[in-house]
Enzyme design. Structure first.
Site, PDB file in Angstrom:
ATOM      1  N   ASN A  54       0.799  -1.236   0.000  1.00 13.64           N
ATOM      2  CA  ASN A  54       0.000   0.000   0.000  1.00 13.64           C
ATOM      3  C   ASN A  54       0.824   1.273   0.000  1.00 13.64           C
ATOM      4  O   ASN A  54       0.366   2.323  -0.449  1.00 13.64           O
ATOM      5  CB  ASN A  54      -0.893   0.036   1.252  1.00 13.64           C
ATOM      6  N   LYS A  64       9.359 -17.761 -33.898  1.00 11.37           N
ATOM      7  CA  LYS A  64       8.499 -16.709 -34.453  1.00 11.37           C
ATOM      8  C   LYS A  64       7.799 -17.251 -35.703  1.00 11.37           C
ATOM      9  O   LYS A  64       8.323 -18.144 -36.332  1.00 11.37           O
ATOM     10  CB  LYS A  64       9.331 -15.474 -34.827  1.00 11.37           C
ATOM     11  N   LYS A  83       5.377 -15.381 -33.151  1.00  7.48           N
ATOM     12  CA  LYS A  83       5.116 -15.834 -31.791  1.00  7.48           C
ATOM     13  C   LYS A  83       3.715 -16.425 -31.646  1.00  7.48           C
ATOM     14  O   LYS A  83       3.486 -17.284 -30.813  1.00  7.48           O
ATOM     15  CB  LYS A  83       5.367 -14.709 -30.788  1.00  7.48           C
ATOM     16  N   HIS A 113      10.677 -16.114 -17.839  1.00  5.88           N
ATOM     17  CA  HIS A 113      10.527 -14.897 -18.640  1.00  5.88           C
ATOM     18  C   HIS A 113       9.969 -13.792 -17.747  1.00  5.88           C
ATOM     19  O   HIS A 113       9.197 -14.054 -16.838  1.00  5.88           O
ATOM     20  CB  HIS A 113       9.598 -15.138 -19.826  1.00  5.88           C
ATOM     21  N   ARG A 114      10.370 -12.540 -18.039  1.00  6.41           N
ATOM     22  CA  ARG A 114      10.011 -11.437 -17.140  1.00  6.41           C
ATOM     23  C   ARG A 114       8.924 -10.538 -17.729  1.00  6.41           C
ATOM     24  O   ARG A 114       8.878  -9.345 -17.433  1.00  6.41           O
ATOM     25  CB  ARG A 114      11.254 -10.626 -16.783  1.00  6.41           C
TER      26      ARG A 114
END
Length: 469
Positions: free
Chosen positions: A116, A168, A170, A287-288
């Site tokens: 918060n 790809k 993707k 993966h980020r």
């Protein structure tokens, strides 16, 4: 009367939570916040407010404070320094007692420290720049399922970076065509191929079909090359139960590695998956996706080095960490700072690389940084020099965009990498002689020569948004 010592009303945070004389303990979690107070709010009050709102405090005095020992449990702002070159911006250091946090829970740690308080009105902006995780807390986490050394032993690959490729386009390929692309890349010389982060289980390609065709591609490429191969099968799903079902199926197929989007999937799901992966011998690629929503603004949010530390605690064997040279954000010194935080056992405080605290990871395994995004063969010398052997270099378009097809694209990348590693081992300077090394190698590799020709003009040159002060 509620209690004799109770005095209702609102009092300044700094009276309780700003303690410049405090000596930090080895067991404290330390945080460095970049604080931008609202006009008229002194930095001591702003720093104390952050400490209060992220630990035991609330906006008014409450009589139940008398039922506990605030001195034992409160966060403390113990040091404040102005940010050079910025008006009304401060680095506030806060110490949190370890008892405030559940053992082995990144979720709980973040709910307190970056909860918060980030919506607090007295602050114009707030950014968490770094955390010091004490060894006593680190030891409550499993961390990465396997780590760098065990991964190398599993794959039998040493002395060079690993090579990957994101398939790809993707989205939109059928499972069989997808598997074909995986096979061609692995057959050409890559170590890994990768599901894109947004490939989960869509109508055009359901997860089970993809897993089966990719496993077939892996086994075929392994048989033909004599090398161990892998494809990051993305187990990310809408529920934790579905995610685990996918990971279990991957293990049944006998593949070496699965993948998770740890920020969109969440730390609770990620930690569960990491535990499963260690118990069942699966590597875990992370993966980020969504990180830039959190970390790209310089004065608000959370720096990626904090997300990287959190991932090492939660668990992952690879994580995307920027390229320095490609199409995505990442300044060199900052990137190398959190690359060291991912890989090394002990990292000294070094403000020139954005590292605010000395961090000791004790027995936690390291994580391989993944360089991915807009990179091609001409970048290979720089990537080899910047990231060293313990890294994964991922060329999506830089493999599949080859004019002769996927397998020759993979050949070009493997030849370029082997040439760079050989040149480095012979003592040549990759930073200075990089282009020459690639040109020499392309004389005897037509695949590399064709790749060099296609990408000779491609550059992504923009100023980094997130820079050192």
């Amino acid at each position: 009367k509620a209690s004799v010592g109770f005095k209702a009303g609102v009092k300044e945070y700094k009276l309780t939570y700003y303690t410049p004389e405090y000596e930090v303990k080895d067991t404290d979690i330390l945080a460095a916040f970049r604080v931008t107070p609202q006009p008229g709010v002194p930095p001591e009050e702003a720093g104390a407010a952050v400490a209060a709102e992220s630990s035991t405090g609330t906006w008014t005095t409450v009589w139940t404070d008398g039922l506990t020992s605030l001195d034992r449990y409160k966060g403390r702002c113990y040091h404040i320094e102005p940010v050079a070159g910025e008006e009304n911006q401060y680095i506030c250091y806060v110490a949190y007692p370890l008892d405030l946090f559940e053992e082995g829970s990144v979720t709980n740690m973040f709910t307190s420290i970056v909860g918060n308080v980030f919506g607090f009105k007295a602050l114009r902006a707030l950014r968490l720049e770094d955390l010091r995780i004490p060894t006593s807390y680190t030891k409550t986490f499993q961390g990465p399922p396997h780590g760098i050394q065990v991964e190398r032993d599993k794959l039998n690959k040493y002395g060079r970076p690993l090579l990957g490729c994101t398939i790809k386009p993707k989205l939109g390929l059928s499972a069989k065509n997808y598997g074909r692309a995986v096979y061609e890349c692995l057959r050409g010389g890559l170590d890994f191929t990768k599901d894109d982060e947004n490939v989960n289980s869509q109508p055009f390609m359901r997860w089970r079909d993809r897993f089966v065709f990719c496993a077939e591609a892996i086994y075929k490429a392994q048989a033909e090359t004599g090398e161990i191969k892998g494809h990051y099968l993305n187990a990310t799903a809408g529920t934790c139960e579905e995610m685990m079902k996918r990971a279990i199926f991957a293990r049944e197929l006998g593949v070496p590695i699965v993948m998770h989007d740890y920020l969109t999937g969440g730390f609770t799901a990620n930690t569960s998956l990491a535990h499963y992966c260690r118990d069942n011998g699966l590597l875990l690629h992370i993966h980020r996706a969504m990180h830039a929503v959190i970390d790209r603004q310089k004065n608000h949010g959370m720096h990626f080095r904090v997300l990287a530390k959190a991932l090492r605690l939660s668990g992952g064997d690879h994580i995307h960490a920027g390229t320095v040279v490609g199409k995505l954000e990442g300044e060199r010194d900052i990137t190398l700072g959190f690359v060291d935080l991912l890989r090394d056992d002990f990292i000294e405080k070094d403000r020139s690389r954005g590292i605010y605290f000395t961090q000791d990871w004790v027995s936690l395994p390291g994580v391989l940084p993944v360089a991915s995004g807009g990179i091609h063969v001409w970048h290979m010398p720089a990537l080899t020099e910047i990231f060293g052997d313990d890294s994964v270099l991922q060329f999506g378009g830089g493999t599949l965009g080859h004019p002769w097809g996927n397998a020759p694209g993979a050949v070009a990348n493997r030849v370029a990498l082997e040439a760079c590693v050989k040149a480095r081992n012979e003592g040549r300077d990759l930073a200075r002689e990089g282009n020459e090394i690639i040109r020499e190698a392309s004389k005897w590799s037509p695949e590399l020569a064709a790749a060099c020709e296609v990408w000779k003009e491609i550059k992504f040159e923009f100023q980094a948004v997130d820079t050192l002060d």
